[in-house]
Design an enzyme around this catalytic site. Structure first.
Site, mmCIF file in Angstrom:
data_model
loop_
_atom_site.group_PDB
_atom_site.id
_atom_site.type_symbol
_atom_site.label_atom_id
_atom_site.label_comp_id
_atom_site.label_asym_id
_atom_site.label_seq_id
_atom_site.Cartn_x
_atom_site.Cartn_y
_atom_site.Cartn_z
ATOM 1 N N SER A 268 0.343 -0.734 -0.610
ATOM 2 C CA SER A 268 -0.036 0.476 0.481
ATOM 3 C C SER A 268 0.857 1.288 -0.268
ATOM 4 C CB SER A 268 -1.318 -0.153 1.303
ATOM 5 O OG SER A 268 -0.146 0.330 2.247
ATOM 6 N N ASP A 269 0.442 2.937 -0.519
ATOM 7 C CA ASP A 269 1.117 3.530 -0.446
ATOM 8 C C ASP A 269 1.140 4.078 1.142
ATOM 9 O OD1 ASP A 269 2.179 5.901 -1.199
ATOM 10 O OD2 ASP A 269 1.538 6.359 -2.572
ATOM 11 N N TYR A 270 2.078 5.247 1.171
ATOM 12 C CA TYR A 270 1.443 5.186 2.952
ATOM 13 C C TYR A 270 0.386 5.427 3.381
ATOM 14 C CZ TYR A 270 4.331 8.649 6.163
ATOM 15 O OH TYR A 270 4.897 9.450 7.092
#
Length: 738
Positions: A268-270
């Site tokens: 996942s992104d941040y």
């Protein structure tokens, strides 16, 4: 290590140890001595069921000694001695920085891009980094979005070619199953999917697209990189067609895992999984964790959704632990592919020579810089001309773009002013106006926007007066203009794409002197230059040109090198035209020369339909002398290619340019397709009587209809060859039968 041994290792792990492999945190969680790099919102992260020393990967730690220290401490505390993964936001440079991706994509030089990927990999690997978050393969058509600087632009073919080249260079192979040697790293493409289509160009908003657009425009670039063997895919933060991308079973399960057969790691992104709750898709950690893990996400970056939710789900028998094991196996396979079980302290000492980087980076800047305008051949400058060099960009090391400015070694940056001084050119310099001049760090990124320019030693009015005095005694004016490095990149969406008023007023005042004026544009996005373009005799777009940008720009200004880049993104006349891209769908009421004065046609009443500078545009010295004739076009059934033979002539020798091949809308298509579509490019060296062949893969003729069915039709196809999407020199038609 064989899969059977990895599976055995999983069977020996506690549930907390398994979950830990699926969690990524920043270095500060492991101790203050490691520092911290924050590239997202400040978070209050508390893990309830997983110990810090069970975490499987670390984000944005740099320095080989520091990485080794953390790895050693981690392994001492680890029961099963499974090494940490170190991942880094090395997007287009690290200590040494190349031009931004939006510039590099315009080089259309796959060998160059592969070499850049290999250099980035070597620099990262030498520092102990295992995974880099690049290339970004979001198709972008709205320059209001600040992150267009990280993208290869608006065109499907260009994005796919860029992605394949970078992945190959970074990883050192084209095989999905190959191991990664010590001089290479694992690449992570992002942001899957369609992050570049956010509404109104505003960061972190949703994208609402038809299946037709997703399949034909936004997905092919990512899938080309998957085919090239990329090891990781990062999900977008955002909502796509009503579903958060990180939990979209169709995007992740059907398209990525099943159709594209991707068996690598999805990260996942941040904080993206925590934002499932913020955006209202799920109401707690448990529901969010189940949705993401079930969809195929393997690593939760900078959130505690997996750390706090999975244990409770399994205790409640609401989640099959086999899903956890499956994700852990993919993470362990990545560590195994990197050789970490044999050598947790991966790295080496040979970084390559400074000379190698200088040559590669200068070549990259020349091949990605775009000569937008060159009236009366004002460029190149003649030897002996007295030049007034004006503008702060010419003397600032902060011309690397946002991500390039975080880790860069600024002592190595060669500015244009320094390059002119080193060459003993006859010039005088004046700053002209103020720009941000403080190095940004990741921990200060947000506060930098609040810095007031009033802190500068001189006012803009005082600097403008000095510039006019310097220019008065010069033969020609070279004015550096554009945007500060903080004005593009993540979280830098804008509605006003014009130059700042201080720059516009200086441009007008300098023009009033009646001297030839050359503009050198530093920027991370297309700008609206409609109101100032007329004041310049020549315009050279250098984007954010990298560590050695000044050396390359000096060579281009004086003719030792010729800019040969092409626009990977259209430059609008007005913000009101956005989104604007060359491959638009046709209308039944097209604007033509014959009906230009009629009302009921597809046009604006206050602006031309066309961009100021179209996709693929880019002049070169002597380009007006080029002619091109398509002499032969054949369908090679055995090779599944279209072969175009062209005769190119020019009386300007050894100047590089890029031929572009466009496919017209075929009459036999099941749906309406773009009026033109780039299907091939070829870098050429201008010369007299030069015959060359360009191959177009048959797959470039394929498309999806609005029901998701794939087509590749028999029939007549027309191809056009030229120097931009608006400068087509020759055409031919070929019949395809399968």
């Amino acid at each position: 290590m064989e899969d059977a041994r990895l599976t055995q290792l999983i069977s020996e792990m506690t549930l907390a140890e398994k979950i830990g492999q699926l969690v990524q945190l920043t270095p500060g969680f492991f101790g203050a001595e490691y520092g911290d790099v924050v590239t997202g919102p400040e978070l209050n992260i508390k893990m309830e069921h997983v110990d810090i020393w069970e975490t499987g990967s670390v984000l944005n730690l740099s320095g080989k000694g520091t990485l080794d220290q953390l790895q050693k401490t981690y392994l001492q505390k680890s029961r099963l001695k499974i090494p940490l993964l170190f991942m880094n936001d090395m997007i287009y440079g690290y200590k040494n920085v190349f031009p931004i991706p939006l510039a590099l994509a315009g080089s259309h030089d796959e060998q160059l891009l592969e070499s850049i990927g290999a250099f980035l990999a070597q620099e990262a690997a030498a520092d102990g980094v295992h995974v880099v978050f690049t290339p970004m393969l979001d198709v972008v058509r709205d320059p209001r979005w600040g992150r267009v600087m990280e993208s290869p632009g608006e065109d499907v073919h260009t994005v796919a070619a860029y992605g394949r080249s970078l992945v190959t260079g970074l990883q050192g192979n084209l095989s999905r199953d190959a191991k990664i040697d010590l001089h290479h790293v694992a690449a992570c493409i992002k942001h899957y999917a369609a992050y570049g289509a956010v509404e109104a160009g505003r960061e972190y908003t949703a994208a609402d697209l038809s299946q037709y657009s997703l399949l034909n425009t936004y997905l092919p670039g990512y899938l080309a990189a998957v085919e090239a063997g990329v090891k990781l895919v990062m999900t977008a933060f955002t909502v796509v067609n009503g579903m958060p991308a990180s939990v979209d079973n169709w995007l992740l399960g059907e398209v990525l895992r099943k159709q594209a057969a991707f068996n690598g790691v999805v990260i996942s992104d941040y904080n993206a999984l925590n934002e499932l709750i913020t955006m209202g898709y799920r109401d707690d950690d448990l529901a969010a964790a189940k949705a993401a893990l079930s969809a195929g996400v393997d690593i939760d970056m900078m959130a505690t959704i997996f750390a706090n939710g999975i244990t409770k789900l399994i205790a409640a028998e609401a989640l099959d632990e086999a899903l956890v094991d499956q994700a852990v196996l993919r993470v362990l396979r990545l560590k195994n592919d990197l050789g970490l079980f044999e050598n947790p302290y991966r790295g080496f000492d040979n970084l390559g020579s400074e000379e190698e980087f200088t040559q590669l980076s200068q070549r990259a800047t020349v091949e990605s810089s775009v000569l937008l305008k060159n009236d009366a051949a004002q460029l190149p400058l003649a030897s002996g001309e007295q030049v007034a060099l004006i503008g702060p960009f010419a003397n600032s090391p902060l011309t690397l773009g946002l991500w390039g400015s975080i880790n860069a070694d600024f002592s190595k940056v060669k500015t244009l002013k320094a390059a002119l001084e080193a060459a003993h050119d006859d010039f005088t310099y004046a700053k002209g106006f103020n720009m941000y001049d403080a190095k940004v760090t990741a921990t200060e990124m947000g506060s930098q926007f609040a810095k007031a320019e009033s802190e500068a030693a001189q006012t803009d009015a005082e600097l403008a007066a000095e510039a006019l005095a310097v220019a008065a005694s010069a033969d020609k004016i070279v004015l550096t203009i554009g945007e500060d490095f903080l004005q593009s990149g993540e979280a830098a969406s804008k509605t006003n794409l014009h130059l700042a008023p201080t720059q516009v007023s200086l441009i007008k005042a300098l023009h009033a002197l009646g001297k030839p004026m050359i503009g050198v544009i530093y920027t991370g996005r297309p700008l609206v230059l409609t109101d100032v373009e007329k004041y310049f005799d020549a315009l050279l777009l250098v984007w954010f040109p990298g560590t050695n940008g000044g050396l390359a720009i000096r060579e281009m200004l004086f003719g030792a090198a010729t800019p040969s880049g092409k626009l990977a993104m259209s430059w609008p006349r007005s913000v009101g035209q956005i989104p604007l891209h060359y491959d638009s769908l046709p209308t039944g009421r097209p604007l033509t020369t014959a009906n230009a004065n009629e009302r009921f046609v597809s046009k604006y009443i206050d602006c031309d339909n066309t961009p100021l500078y179209p996709f693929g545009h880019g002049l070169s010295y002597g380009q007006n002398n080029i002619t091109c004739e398509l002499t032969k076009i054949t369908f090679n059934h055995a090779a599944a290619t279209i072969e175009l033979t062209c005769q190119v002539n020019s009386d300007t020798v050894a100047v590089e340019d890029v031929l572009q091949v466009y496919l017209q809308q075929p009459k036999q298509a099941a749906v309406i397709l773009p009026t033109q579509k780039l299907v091939a490019t070829k870098r050429i060296s201008q010369q007299a009587n030069h015959a060359l062949t360009i191959s177009v893969p048959l797959a470039e003729l394929g498309y999806y209809d609005n029901q998701g069915t794939q087509h590749l039709d028999d029939g007549a196809y027309t191809f056009e060859v030229g120097l931009s999407s608006a400068n087509l020199l020759t055409s031919g038609t070929v019949t395809v039968t399968q």
